[in-house]
Design a protein around this motif. Structure first.
Motif, PDB file in Angstrom:
ATOM      1  N   ASP A  20      69.149  26.369  -4.284  1.00 43.30           N
ATOM      2  CA  ASP A  20      68.777  25.157  -5.023  1.00 43.30           C
ATOM      3  C   ASP A  20      68.192  25.474  -6.402  1.00 43.30           C
ATOM      4  O   ASP A  20      67.498  24.660  -6.988  1.00 43.30           O
ATOM      5  CB  ASP A  20      67.792  24.321  -4.204  1.00 43.30           C
ATOM      6  N   PRO A  46      71.643   9.835  -6.996  1.00 43.51           N
ATOM      7  CA  PRO A  46      71.928   8.767  -6.036  1.00 43.51           C
ATOM      8  C   PRO A  46      72.763   7.625  -6.633  1.00 43.51           C
ATOM      9  O   PRO A  46      73.732   7.161  -6.020  1.00 43.51           O
ATOM     10  CB  PRO A  46      70.543   8.269  -5.611  1.00 43.51           C
ATOM     11  N   GLU A  56      76.317   4.697  -0.114  1.00 46.87           N
ATOM     12  CA  GLU A  56      74.893   4.699  -0.463  1.00 46.87           C
ATOM     13  C   GLU A  56      74.301   6.092  -0.273  1.00 46.87           C
ATOM     14  O   GLU A  56      74.533   6.759   0.723  1.00 46.87           O
ATOM     15  CB  GLU A  56      74.137   3.694   0.409  1.00 46.87           C
ATOM     16  N   PHE A  57      73.578   6.516  -1.257  1.00 45.13           N
ATOM     17  CA  PHE A  57      72.900   7.821  -1.238  1.00 45.13           C
ATOM     18  C   PHE A  57      71.422   7.518  -1.416  1.00 45.13           C
ATOM     19  O   PHE A  57      70.937   7.362  -2.523  1.00 45.13           O
ATOM     20  CB  PHE A  57      73.436   8.680  -2.387  1.00 45.13           C
ATOM     21  N   ASN A  58      70.695   7.413  -0.320  1.00 51.14           N
ATOM     22  CA  ASN A  58      69.304   6.950  -0.407  1.00 51.14           C
ATOM     23  C   ASN A  58      68.286   8.090  -0.271  1.00 51.14           C
ATOM     24  O   ASN A  58      67.209   7.906   0.245  1.00 51.14           O
ATOM     25  CB  ASN A  58      69.041   5.855   0.629  1.00 51.14           C
ATOM     26  N   LEU A  59      68.656   9.233  -0.753  1.00 45.75           N
ATOM     27  CA  LEU A  59      67.742  10.361  -0.769  1.00 45.75           C
ATOM     28  C   LEU A  59      67.297  10.593  -2.212  1.00 45.75           C
ATOM     29  O   LEU A  59      68.112  10.906  -3.074  1.00 45.75           O
ATOM     30  CB  LEU A  59      68.446  11.619  -0.242  1.00 45.75           C
ATOM     31  N   PRO A  60      66.011  10.396  -2.494  1.00 46.07           N
ATOM     32  CA  PRO A  60      65.559  10.596  -3.869  1.00 46.07           C
ATOM     33  C   PRO A  60      65.727  12.057  -4.283  1.00 46.07           C
ATOM     34  O   PRO A  60      65.480  12.966  -3.506  1.00 46.07           O
ATOM     35  CB  PRO A  60      64.085  10.199  -3.845  1.00 46.07           C
ATOM     36  N   MET A  61      66.161  12.254  -5.502  1.00 45.44           N
ATOM     37  CA  MET A  61      66.374  13.605  -6.022  1.00 45.44           C
ATOM     38  C   MET A  61      65.388  13.849  -7.158  1.00 45.44           C
ATOM     39  O   MET A  61      65.201  13.002  -8.015  1.00 45.44           O
ATOM     40  CB  MET A  61      67.801  13.749  -6.549  1.00 45.44           C
ATOM     41  N   LYS A  62      64.755  14.995  -7.120  1.00 44.96           N
ATOM     42  CA  LYS A  62      63.829  15.379  -8.180  1.00 44.96           C
ATOM     43  C   LYS A  62      64.146  16.795  -8.599  1.00 44.96           C
ATOM     44  O   LYS A  62      64.627  17.596  -7.806  1.00 44.96           O
ATOM     45  CB  LYS A  62      62.390  15.328  -7.678  1.00 44.96           C
TER      46      LYS A  62
END
Length: 86
Positions: A20, A46, A56-62
């Motif tokens: 990652d 998302p 739907e992509f409901n995983l927050p990305m940071k």
């Protein structure tokens, strides 16, 4: 695509990509722009995923972004300014 326009003159090298982590190299002149664009790209995943794949992509990305002259001297990048040790 519009984001890439800001980097049209930047000399950016992809140094490494492991799991990652993405390691880039660039001149100090473009560090702020690169950091800002990377932050936006990861935050927009998302929304773009749903737009492109209609799922739907409901995983927050940071993105946790660090800058520095080398791996041993990295500091967390803050939006207010780029932190680069001289």
């Amino acid at each position: 695509r519009k984001r890439l326009w800001y980097l049209k003159d930047a000399k950016i090298k992809l140094i490494n990509s492991v799991h990652d982590s993405i390691v880039l190299d660039s001149t100090k002149k473009y560090v702020y722009t690169i950091c800002k664009i990377l932050e936006q790209v990861f935050t927009d995943i998302p929304e773009n995923f749903e737009r492109l794949f209609n799922i739907e992509f409901n995983l927050p990305m940071k993105a946790s972004i660090k800058t520095g002259p080398d791996w041993g001297n990295m500091e967390v990048w803050k939006d207010e300014k780029c932190i680069i040790k001289q």
